[in-house]
Structures are given as structure tokens and as C-alpha cells.
Design a protein around this motif. Structure first.
Motif, PDB file in Angstrom:
ATOM      1  N   GLU A  29     -87.712 -80.329  92.832  1.00  0.00           N
ATOM      2  CA  GLU A  29     -88.956 -80.851  93.393  1.00  0.00           C
ATOM      3  C   GLU A  29     -90.117 -80.758  92.408  1.00  0.00           C
ATOM      4  N   ASP A  30     -90.047 -79.799  91.495  1.00  0.00           N
ATOM      5  CA  ASP A  30     -91.106 -79.682  90.492  1.00  0.00           C
ATOM      6  C   ASP A  30     -91.010 -80.806  89.463  1.00  0.00           C
ATOM      7  N   ARG A  31     -89.784 -81.174  89.081  1.00  0.00           N
ATOM      8  CA  ARG A  31     -89.629 -82.304  88.161  1.00  0.00           C
ATOM      9  C   ARG A  31     -90.025 -83.608  88.833  1.00  0.00           C
ATOM     10  N   VAL A  32     -89.727 -83.727  90.123  1.00  0.00           N
ATOM     11  CA  VAL A  32     -90.148 -84.914  90.872  1.00  0.00           C
ATOM     12  C   VAL A  32     -91.674 -84.990  90.936  1.00  0.00           C
ATOM     13  N   ASP A  93     -81.032 -88.952  93.750  1.00  0.00           N
ATOM     14  CA  ASP A  93     -80.424 -87.645  93.962  1.00  0.00           C
ATOM     15  C   ASP A  93     -80.584 -86.768  92.731  1.00  0.00           C
ATOM     16  N   GLU A  94     -80.674 -85.471  92.939  1.00  0.00           N
ATOM     17  CA  GLU A  94     -80.795 -84.528  91.831  1.00  0.00           C
ATOM     18  C   GLU A  94     -79.610 -84.701  90.865  1.00  0.00           C
ATOM     19  N   PRO A  95     -79.896 -85.012  89.594  1.00  0.00           N
ATOM     20  CA  PRO A  95     -78.791 -85.283  88.663  1.00  0.00           C
ATOM     21  C   PRO A  95     -78.199 -84.045  87.998  1.00  0.00           C
ATOM     22  N   LEU A  96     -78.961 -82.958  87.907  1.00  0.00           N
ATOM     23  CA  LEU A  96     -78.499 -81.791  87.166  1.00  0.00           C
ATOM     24  C   LEU A  96     -77.703 -80.827  88.053  1.00  0.00           C
ATOM     25  N   ARG A 141     -86.441 -86.459  84.454  1.00  0.00           N
ATOM     26  CA  ARG A 141     -85.520 -86.320  85.586  1.00  0.00           C
ATOM     27  C   ARG A 141     -84.189 -85.731  85.145  1.00  0.00           C
ATOM     28  N   SER A 142     -83.765 -86.058  83.919  1.00  0.00           N
ATOM     29  CA  SER A 142     -82.454 -85.608  83.446  1.00  0.00           C
ATOM     30  C   SER A 142     -82.519 -84.345  82.597  1.00  0.00           C
ATOM     31  N   GLY A 143     -83.736 -83.821  82.364  1.00  0.00           N
ATOM     32  CA  GLY A 143     -83.866 -82.550  81.663  1.00  0.00           C
ATOM     33  C   GLY A 143     -83.755 -82.609  80.159  1.00  0.00           C
ATOM     34  N   ASN A 144     -83.980 -83.771  79.558  1.00  0.00           N
ATOM     35  CA  ASN A 144     -83.849 -83.925  78.112  1.00  0.00           C
ATOM     36  C   ASN A 144     -85.189 -83.824  77.399  1.00  0.00           C
ATOM     37  N   LEU A 379     -81.954 -98.319  89.069  1.00  0.00           N
ATOM     38  CA  LEU A 379     -81.930 -97.092  88.275  1.00  0.00           C
ATOM     39  C   LEU A 379     -83.333 -96.532  88.075  1.00  0.00           C
ATOM     40  N   GLY A 380     -84.345 -97.258  88.511  1.00  0.00           N
ATOM     41  CA  GLY A 380     -85.727 -96.849  88.319  1.00  0.00           C
ATOM     42  C   GLY A 380     -86.281 -97.365  87.015  1.00  0.00           C
TER      43      GLY A 380
END
Length: 434
Positions: A29-32, A93-96, A141-144, A379-380
Motif C-alpha cells: 500500500e505504501d508503494r501504491v 495485484d501485488e507483484p512481489l 510497483r515492481s521494486g526496481n 498493463l497501465g
């Protein structure tokens, strides 16, 4: 990122990796919330962004091709669409940490394969300032972590977009900070970055053939992308005329500079004196200049195309007659770039054969080639469209920026030359795991 060569390039890459690990530690939720804040900031600063973009457009006019200039231009509607795409990425949906598969190796010994970020990405894009916030949002969103190099033509636009995003990162996620995303401003820095295969995990070039080929030759880092966007529309003998006319014109004229715009229209030879002539008139009416293949040139007295493997990126299109479906598929494989291919037909068997046999990242039946896009596919956004066969193919969204790792949980088991454990290797349903 200041231009001090290899040392600065390495420092930026290391900072991006460190920040990406902090990003992964944030709750979903923080990344969102970060994505929502970036979207809101872009909309709130629309006038500032457009003013910076106007500087770029003014400087570039007359100095770059019309197709590049069209990609450079930002408009209020485009910024609004960018914001919508960023928000939609957050709604996915959460990808990680997603469990892809699970196996009970032995009693009380469970193996899970889960999704994780790739790590640090180097994205190189030409005069496309709208690409910057799209790419950043997918990375968050993907943490990169990210290193970005935009075209010099978009310097002012990229600078303000990067500054706004950096301010959001520093304010809303100080543990991550603006080191997550570095903007490379010098070509010399690119050469240094391409040598850093120990700290950069993937390069994604977004641009023409010359750019992609140069990157592929200049680095040992894996490269994901496409060199050409040579897309076809095949109008079958059993095509609906209205659909064929609409799809052919839209595929070419909706946005001619896009990589998913049609570059050749193929028409079944049985339609040569009917629908084919209507297609030529419709294309002409849309301002499209037609460059004919050998058969079409002879049949209609049209200018002969210099090549049927050519990406015009303008209101120009190739046009050729083919004998049947097999000939159309052979033509596509000989002259296409495995990007997006379209068949227009009311015959379901013909459509199924085309969709199955055409070797391309995206294949469409009775739909414009312009749909092959991360936003339109749901895909956004996208970091690009890959025509390769390894890792990701087609529009690359969040899923394409992930890899996997194995997580094994035990209770003290040892191998002991495989005498210390009784293997069961029972597959488990990931959807039913606690």
C-alpha cells in the motif's frame, strides 16, 4: 547525475540498487501511495511540464524528423492519460512475493518459487518524455532501481519530470529517496554505464534500429527491446469491407510515428478489383502515401516501394497483393519484425491459423495494430515492446520487470548424501497456501 564518467556511473547504479532494496521493504500500500502521489503531482504541474516541453519542441523543430517531433510533443490530454495509467498500475495485484509454484520436497520441507524484482534497470529512450513517468511507475510497483537516459531533444521535459518524481520520493518515501531514479544527462555517462555488467542487470533501449543495435553491440548486460516496428495488416478474401477499411486506416493513420503503426497492407488477390481499390482510396483520403509491392505497382500503376521491409513512421505505407493466407504469412515472416500483425477476416478458421502460425509478439484478429500498447492492454504502461523470445515479449509492464527466486523452508533437514531425507516432491496449489 553529473557527468564524471565511470565513477559517477557506478555510484548511481549502486545507489539505485540500495534504494530498490528499501523500496522492496515497503508495504504494497505504501508503494501504491507513491504512485498515486506521482500521478497527482503530474496533473498538478501540467502547466509547468507543458512549458518545459514547449522549449524542447521549439528547439527541435526543423532539426529532427517529423515522426520524432510528434513523439516529443506533450499535451494536457497526454499528461492526464499518463496519470490514469500510473494509478492503474497501482490497482494491479501485488507483484512481489507472489508464489508461482510450490513443492513439498519432503516432510516439513517446502520449496516455493516467488516473484522478485530484476534489480537495477538502465532504460535508454529517444525523444519520448512521456516514457519517463511510465517507466518510473512500473519500476516502483515492481521494486526496481532505475537509471534513465532520455534523448537530448527532450532535455527540459525530462528534467522537470525527473525533478517532480524525485521530490515525491524524498517526501513520501525518505527511506528509499530520490537515489532510486537517476537521470543520465551525458552521452559519455551511457558508455560508462554500459560497461557496468556487475551492477546493472538489464538494459532496455526504446528507439530506432540504430540505437538498439548500438546498445546491443556495446554491452555485456542483457538487452530487452525491439529494433524495428514493421507491422502488417492482412485483409483476407473473407474480410468484412467496413472492418477492413477502418482497421487499415486506423492502423496506419491513428499515430503514424508509433512502433505499432502498420507499415504494409497485404490484400488477398481475389479482392484486387474490389476492396483493394477501396482500401487505396481510403488510405489516400487519410493522407497516406502508398508505396506498392511489385504486383500492386503493376496492377494499379503505383510508385514501387524501395523495400517492403521498411519502417516509415510517417503517413506512408507499403501495399501488396498476395495469393492466399500462406503467402501472407510467408511475406510477414520475410519482411516483418515480429512486432504486431493483424488479420481481417470473418472466417474463424483462417483467423485461428493466422494467430497460431504468425511468429510475432502480438497478433490481432479484426482489431487495429494500434492496440498493442501497455496502456491499452491493461498493463497501465510499458517500458517498451519486446520482440525477442527470452524473458518477456510484447508490451513489457510490471510482469516483464520481475524474475524469480526459490525459498526453501525446513525444520533442520540435512542432505547427508541423500540418506537424511525421504523425498516426496508433491506439487502444491499456490492459491491454497497459507
Amino acid at each position: 547525475m553529473a557527468s564524471n564518467g565511470a565513477a559517477n556511473a557506478r555510484e548511481a547504479a549502486i545507489k539505485a540498487r540500495s534504494a530498490s532494496r528499501q523500496l522492496q521493504a515497503l508495504k504494497s500500500e505504501d508503494r501504491v501511495a507513491l504512485l498515486d502521489a506521482i500521478a497527482d503531482t503530474l496533473v498538478a504541474h501540467t502547466d509547468d511540464i507543458l512549458a518545459a516541453n514547449a522549449q524542447d519542441v521549439e528547439s527541435a523543430t526543423g532539426k529532427i524528423t517529423d515522426s520524432l517531433l510528434q513523439r516529443l510533443i506533450l499535451k494536457p490530454a497526454k499528461i492526464s492519460q499518463l496519470a490514469d495509467g500510473i494509478r492503474s498500475i497501482g490497482r494491479q495485484d501485488e507483484p512481489l512475493g507472489r508464489v508461482i509454484s510450490a513443492t513439498q520436497i519432503a516432510e516439513d520441507l517446502e520449496l516455493r518459487k516467488i516473484s522478485v524484482p530484476i534489480g537495477v534497470l538502465l532504460i535508454i529512450f529517444e525523444a519520448r518524455p512521456d516514457a519517463l513517468p511510465q517507466i518510473v511507475s512500473l519500476a516502483i510497483r515492481s521494486g526496481n532501481g532505475l537509471l534513465l537516459k532520455g534523448g537530448k531533444e527532450a532535455a527540459h521535459s525530462n528534467a522537470i519530470l525527473h525533478r517532480l518524481i524525485s521530490e515525491v520520493l524524498d517526501a513520501r518515501a525518505p527511506s528509499v529517496g530520490s537515489g532510486l531514479v537517476s537521470l543520465v544527462t551525458s552521452r559519455d555517462d551511457i558508455d560508462a554505464l554500459l560497461k557496468l555488467d556487475d551492477v546493472i542487470d538489464l538494459v532496455i533501449p526504446r528507439g530506432g534500429n540504430a540505437l538498439v543495435s548500438h546498445i546491443q553491440r556495446s554491452t555485456r548486460i542483457p538487452v530487452l527491446g525491439h529494433a524495428d516496428g514493421i507491422c502488417h495488416v492482412y485483409v483476407d478474401a473473407e474480410a468484412d469491407s467496413a472492418k477492413a477499411l477502418a482497421i487499415a486506416v486506423d492502423s496506419k493513420a491513428d499515430y503514424p510515428a508509433a512502433c505499432n503503426a502498420a507499415e504494409t497492407i497485404l490484400v488477398h488477390a481475389s479482392l484486387a478489383d474490389g476492396l483493394a481499390r477501396e482500401l487505396l482510396e481510403a488510405l489516400k483520403g487519410a493522407g497516406v502515401a502508398v508505396h506498392a509491392g511489385p504486383r500492386a505497382a503493376e496492377r494499379y500503376g503505383l510508385e514501387r516501394a524501395a523495400s517492403l521491409r521498411h519502417e516509415y513512421s510517417s503517413l506512408d505505407v507499403g501495399f501488396e497483393l498476395v495469393d492466399d493466407l500462406a503467402a501472407a504469412i510467408d511475406h510477414i515472416h520475410a519482411h516483418g519484425s515480429s512486432h504486431t500483425e493483424v488479420v481481417v477476416t470473418e472466417n474463424q478458421a483462417t483467423a485461428d491459423t493466422f494467430l497460431q502460425l504468425v511468429d510475432a509478439a502480438c497478433v490481432h484478429h479484426n482489431a487495429s495494430s494500434r492496440f498493442s500498447d501497455g496502456f491499452r492492454y491493461g498493463l497501465g504502461a510499458e517500458v517498451g515492446i519486446s520482440t525477442g523470445r527470452i524473458h518477456a515479449r510484447g508490451p513489457v509492464g510490471v510482469e516483464g520487470l520481475l524474475t524469480t527466486k526459490f525459498v526453501l523452508r525446513g525444520t533442520g533437514q540435512v542432505v547427508n548424501k541423500d540418506q537424511g531425507v525421504k523425498y516426496t516432491h508433491v506439487a502444491r496449489d499456490p492459491s491454497k497456501l497459507a
